[in-house]
Design a protein around this motif. Structure first.
Motif, PDB file in Angstrom:
ATOM      1  N   LYS A   2      46.630  35.962  57.015  1.00  0.00           N
ATOM      2  CA  LYS A   2      46.893  37.363  56.654  1.00  0.00           C
ATOM      3  C   LYS A   2      48.201  37.486  55.886  1.00  0.00           C
ATOM      4  CE  LYS A   2      44.199  39.247  60.479  1.00  0.00           C
ATOM      5  NZ  LYS A   2      44.153  40.145  61.643  1.00  0.00           N
ATOM      6  N   LYS A   3      48.353  36.573  54.923  1.00  0.00           N
ATOM      7  CA  LYS A   3      49.573  36.514  54.121  1.00  0.00           C
ATOM      8  C   LYS A   3      49.201  36.381  52.656  1.00  0.00           C
ATOM      9  CE  LYS A   3      53.795  33.804  53.500  1.00  0.00           C
ATOM     10  NZ  LYS A   3      54.552  32.601  53.901  1.00  0.00           N
ATOM     11  N   ASP A   4      49.919  37.071  51.782  1.00  0.00           N
ATOM     12  CA  ASP A   4      49.663  37.005  50.333  1.00  0.00           C
ATOM     13  C   ASP A   4      48.207  37.340  50.031  1.00  0.00           C
ATOM     14  OD1 ASP A   4      52.283  36.201  49.982  1.00  0.00           O
ATOM     15  OD2 ASP A   4      51.797  34.070  50.024  1.00  0.00           O
ATOM     16  N   THR A   5      47.773  38.494  50.490  1.00  0.00           N
ATOM     17  CA  THR A   5      46.358  38.875  50.344  1.00  0.00           C
ATOM     18  C   THR A   5      46.126  39.926  49.263  1.00  0.00           C
ATOM     19  OG1 THR A   5      46.645  40.487  52.124  1.00  0.00           O
ATOM     20  CG2 THR A   5      45.810  38.305  52.732  1.00  0.00           C
ATOM     21  N   LYS A   6      47.115  40.153  48.421  1.00  0.00           N
ATOM     22  CA  LYS A   6      46.922  41.094  47.317  1.00  0.00           C
ATOM     23  C   LYS A   6      45.808  40.615  46.398  1.00  0.00           C
ATOM     24  CE  LYS A   6      49.345  43.237  43.440  1.00  0.00           C
ATOM     25  NZ  LYS A   6      50.625  43.314  42.669  1.00  0.00           N
ATOM     26  N   LEU A   7      44.954  41.552  45.961  1.00  0.00           N
ATOM     27  CA  LEU A   7      43.806  41.212  45.121  1.00  0.00           C
ATOM     28  C   LEU A   7      44.260  40.566  43.811  1.00  0.00           C
ATOM     29  CD1 LEU A   7      40.739  41.388  44.538  1.00  0.00           C
ATOM     30  CD2 LEU A   7      41.165  43.668  43.589  1.00  0.00           C
ATOM     31  N   GLN A   8      43.781  39.349  43.555  1.00  0.00           N
ATOM     32  CA  GLN A   8      44.121  38.631  42.332  1.00  0.00           C
ATOM     33  C   GLN A   8      42.901  38.272  41.501  1.00  0.00           C
ATOM     34  OE1 GLN A   8      48.067  36.120  42.701  1.00  0.00           O
ATOM     35  NE2 GLN A   8      46.398  35.138  43.782  1.00  0.00           N
ATOM     36  N   SER A   9      41.804  37.955  42.185  1.00  0.00           N
ATOM     37  CA  SER A   9      40.602  37.441  41.534  1.00  0.00           C
ATOM     38  C   SER A   9      39.382  38.160  42.096  1.00  0.00           C
ATOM     39  CB  SER A   9      40.487  35.933  41.782  1.00  0.00           C
ATOM     40  OG  SER A   9      39.185  35.453  41.472  1.00  0.00           O
ATOM     41  N   TRP A  10      38.301  38.173  41.301  1.00  0.00           N
ATOM     42  CA  TRP A  10      37.052  38.740  41.792  1.00  0.00           C
ATOM     43  C   TRP A  10      36.551  37.990  43.017  1.00  0.00           C
ATOM     44  CZ3 TRP A  10      32.722  35.585  41.941  1.00  0.00           C
ATOM     45  CH2 TRP A  10      32.789  34.406  41.164  1.00  0.00           C
ATOM     46  N   ILE A  11      36.949  36.741  43.162  1.00  0.00           N
ATOM     47  CA  ILE A  11      36.501  35.930  44.306  1.00  0.00           C
ATOM     48  C   ILE A  11      37.020  36.527  45.612  1.00  0.00           C
ATOM     49  CG2 ILE A  11      36.584  33.645  45.363  1.00  0.00           C
ATOM     50  CD1 ILE A  11      36.929  32.496  42.516  1.00  0.00           C
ATOM     51  N   ASP A  12      38.231  37.098  45.569  1.00  0.00           N
ATOM     52  CA  ASP A  12      38.806  37.707  46.765  1.00  0.00           C
ATOM     53  C   ASP A  12      37.873  38.748  47.378  1.00  0.00           C
ATOM     54  OD1 ASP A  12      40.822  36.368  45.412  1.00  0.00           O
ATOM     55  OD2 ASP A  12      42.354  37.864  45.806  1.00  0.00           O
ATOM     56  N   LEU A  13      37.186  39.475  46.501  1.00  0.00           N
ATOM     57  CA  LEU A  13      36.336  40.580  46.954  1.00  0.00           C
ATOM     58  C   LEU A  13      35.210  40.098  47.859  1.00  0.00           C
ATOM     59  CD1 LEU A  13      36.134  42.407  43.510  1.00  0.00           C
ATOM     60  CD2 LEU A  13      37.438  43.168  45.499  1.00  0.00           C
ATOM     61  N   PHE A  14      34.739  38.869  47.660  1.00  0.00           N
ATOM     62  CA  PHE A  14      33.631  38.346  48.460  1.00  0.00           C
ATOM     63  C   PHE A  14      34.033  38.086  49.908  1.00  0.00           C
ATOM     64  CE2 PHE A  14      31.358  38.004  44.606  1.00  0.00           C
ATOM     65  CZ  PHE A  14      30.027  37.804  44.936  1.00  0.00           C
ATOM     66  N   PHE A  15      35.328  38.097  50.178  1.00  0.00           N
ATOM     67  CA  PHE A  15      35.806  37.880  51.542  1.00  0.00           C
ATOM     68  C   PHE A  15      36.455  39.122  52.140  1.00  0.00           C
ATOM     69  CE2 PHE A  15      35.682  33.807  49.441  1.00  0.00           C
ATOM     70  CZ  PHE A  15      35.195  32.935  50.406  1.00  0.00           C
ATOM     71  N   GLN A  48      30.457  42.902  54.413  1.00  0.00           N
ATOM     72  CA  GLN A  48      29.012  42.703  54.335  1.00  0.00           C
ATOM     73  C   GLN A  48      28.580  42.510  52.880  1.00  0.00           C
ATOM     74  OE1 GLN A  48      28.250  46.470  56.770  1.00  0.00           O
ATOM     75  NE2 GLN A  48      26.561  45.171  57.467  1.00  0.00           N
ATOM     76  N   LEU A  49      27.535  41.725  52.703  1.00  0.00           N
ATOM     77  CA  LEU A  49      26.954  41.495  51.384  1.00  0.00           C
ATOM     78  C   LEU A  49      25.524  42.027  51.387  1.00  0.00           C
ATOM     79  CD1 LEU A  49      28.084  37.785  50.776  1.00  0.00           C
ATOM     80  CD2 LEU A  49      29.367  39.886  50.332  1.00  0.00           C
ATOM     81  N   PHE A  50      25.138  42.739  50.322  1.00  0.00           N
ATOM     82  CA  PHE A  50      23.810  43.336  50.221  1.00  0.00           C
ATOM     83  C   PHE A  50      23.167  42.919  48.904  1.00  0.00           C
ATOM     84  CE2 PHE A  50      26.589  46.132  52.634  1.00  0.00           C
ATOM     85  CZ  PHE A  50      25.856  46.418  53.771  1.00  0.00           C
ATOM     86  N   TYR A  51      21.896  42.561  48.977  1.00  0.00           N
ATOM     87  CA  TYR A  51      21.147  42.186  47.780  1.00  0.00           C
ATOM     88  C   TYR A  51      19.945  43.121  47.650  1.00  0.00           C
ATOM     89  CZ  TYR A  51      18.530  39.422  44.376  1.00  0.00           C
ATOM     90  OH  TYR A  51      17.851  39.001  43.250  1.00  0.00           O
ATOM     91  N   TYR A  52      19.841  43.789  46.504  1.00  0.00           N
ATOM     92  CA  TYR A  52      18.786  44.779  46.278  1.00  0.00           C
ATOM     93  C   TYR A  52      17.640  44.170  45.484  1.00  0.00           C
ATOM     94  CZ  TYR A  52      22.144  48.134  47.996  1.00  0.00           C
ATOM     95  OH  TYR A  52      23.030  48.822  48.797  1.00  0.00           O
TER      96      TYR A  52
END
Length: 303
Positions: free
Chosen positions: A192-205, A245-249
């Motif tokens: 829980k350190k240095d968690t500022k959004l940097q990459s689109w990959i971050d969003l998946f977690f 959560q991840l959702f696939y339509y």
């Protein structure tokens, strides 16, 4: 005013929403490429597209001695002709903070973005590639038309992209930039350190991801790896910090035709959302309406 979604969720949007607009299809584009580079005799058959691209390119090299940037520039020019439609506008009307897309053109933005605002000025790969329009960040994860060398098409490019992604998530980065965290994403999230959004990959977690208009073919090795790695961390390593959560339509028809893929998605912690609608435009309207209802977004966005 613009509605604040509190950064709760993001969209991952694929090329199928473009198919509503009249214009060039991938099949048309392949035909044009093969004709232009005198390789019309090559069969599409069951070849995965990244391998077919490599075949076209390698044959074109031998026949016409082209360089790859010339081929990708031609493809960029072709896909740039795709017209936006009402679904693009409805997505913009959500006024959310992050939209991820595998598309190369700027139909989602509604205008051509003139600058890559990512932390790293990537020329080939797309871990940080971002275009900012108003309050929304658009992450073109497979490259964009303004930078033909970034367009992800062949196996060589897919594997290079995956290598960069895995370093960012698992091993850590070695960029010279002082603004990019060097520690691996997974370690930063667990501490829980240095968690500022940097990459689109971050969003998946960190955020709910709603996947629409994306076939997720098995050749999309970068995305399948990311889904698998996330699921392994959540269930095998019991990483408590993965709470999103991840959702696939998908439609009822394509769910029935793609049960093998649906089973794999479910194994990778992706919830399948089936919409019983055959009309493409109505289908996407129902998808977006469902997302708005889930997060209690207003029926009309005021600006």
């Amino acid at each position: 005013m613009i509605y604040n979604t509190m950064n709760k969720f993001a969209l991952l949007v694929g090329n199928d929403i473009n198919n509503i607009s009249p214009g060039i299809s991938w099949s048309d584009l392949l035909h044009k490429i093969k004709e232009k580079y005198k390789v019309s005799s090559l069969e599409n058959g069951q070849k995965p597209f990244p391998m077919l691209y490599e075949e076209i390119f390698l044959n074109a090299i031998r026949e016409k001695h082209i360089n790859e940037r010339e081929l990708k520039t031609y493809i960029s020019d072709c896909v740039s002709q795709i017209n936006q439609n009402e679904i693009h506008q409805l997505i913009r009307d959500l006024s959310i903070e992050n939209i991820i897309t595998t598309n190369y053109e700027f139909s989602l933005e509604g205008e051509i973005a003139t600058a890559n605002t990512g932390l790293i000025r990537e020329t080939t790969y797309s871990v940080f590639r971002k275009h900012q329009i108003g309050n929304t960040s658009y992450w073109h994860i497979h490259g964009d038309c303004l930078n033909p060398s970034s367009i992800n098409l062949g196996y060589e490019h897919y594997c290079g992209q995956l290598q960069k992604m895995r370093d960012y998530v698992v091993n850590g980065t070695n960029y010279n930039s002082q603004t990019v965290y060097k520690a691996a994403l997974i370690k930063r999230l667990s501490r829980k350190k240095d968690t500022k959004l940097q990459s689109w990959i971050d969003l998946f977690f960190t955020q709910d991801i709603h996947i629409l208009g994306l076939s997720l073919d098995f050749v999309e090795i970068d995305l399948w790896w990311l889904l698998t790695y996330r699921a392994r961390n959540k269930y095998y390593r019991r990483s408590a910090f993965i709470e999103n959560q991840l959702f696939y339509y998908t439609t009822k028809k394509w769910y029935a035709l793609s049960k093998d893929k649906m089973q794999l998605l479910q194994a990778n912690d992706v919830e399948i959302v089936i919409i019983d609608e055959t009309n493409k435009t109505k289908y996407y309207k129902k998808v977006l309406a469902g997302i708005k209802n889930r997060y209690k977004l207003p029926s009309k966005i005021l600006s």
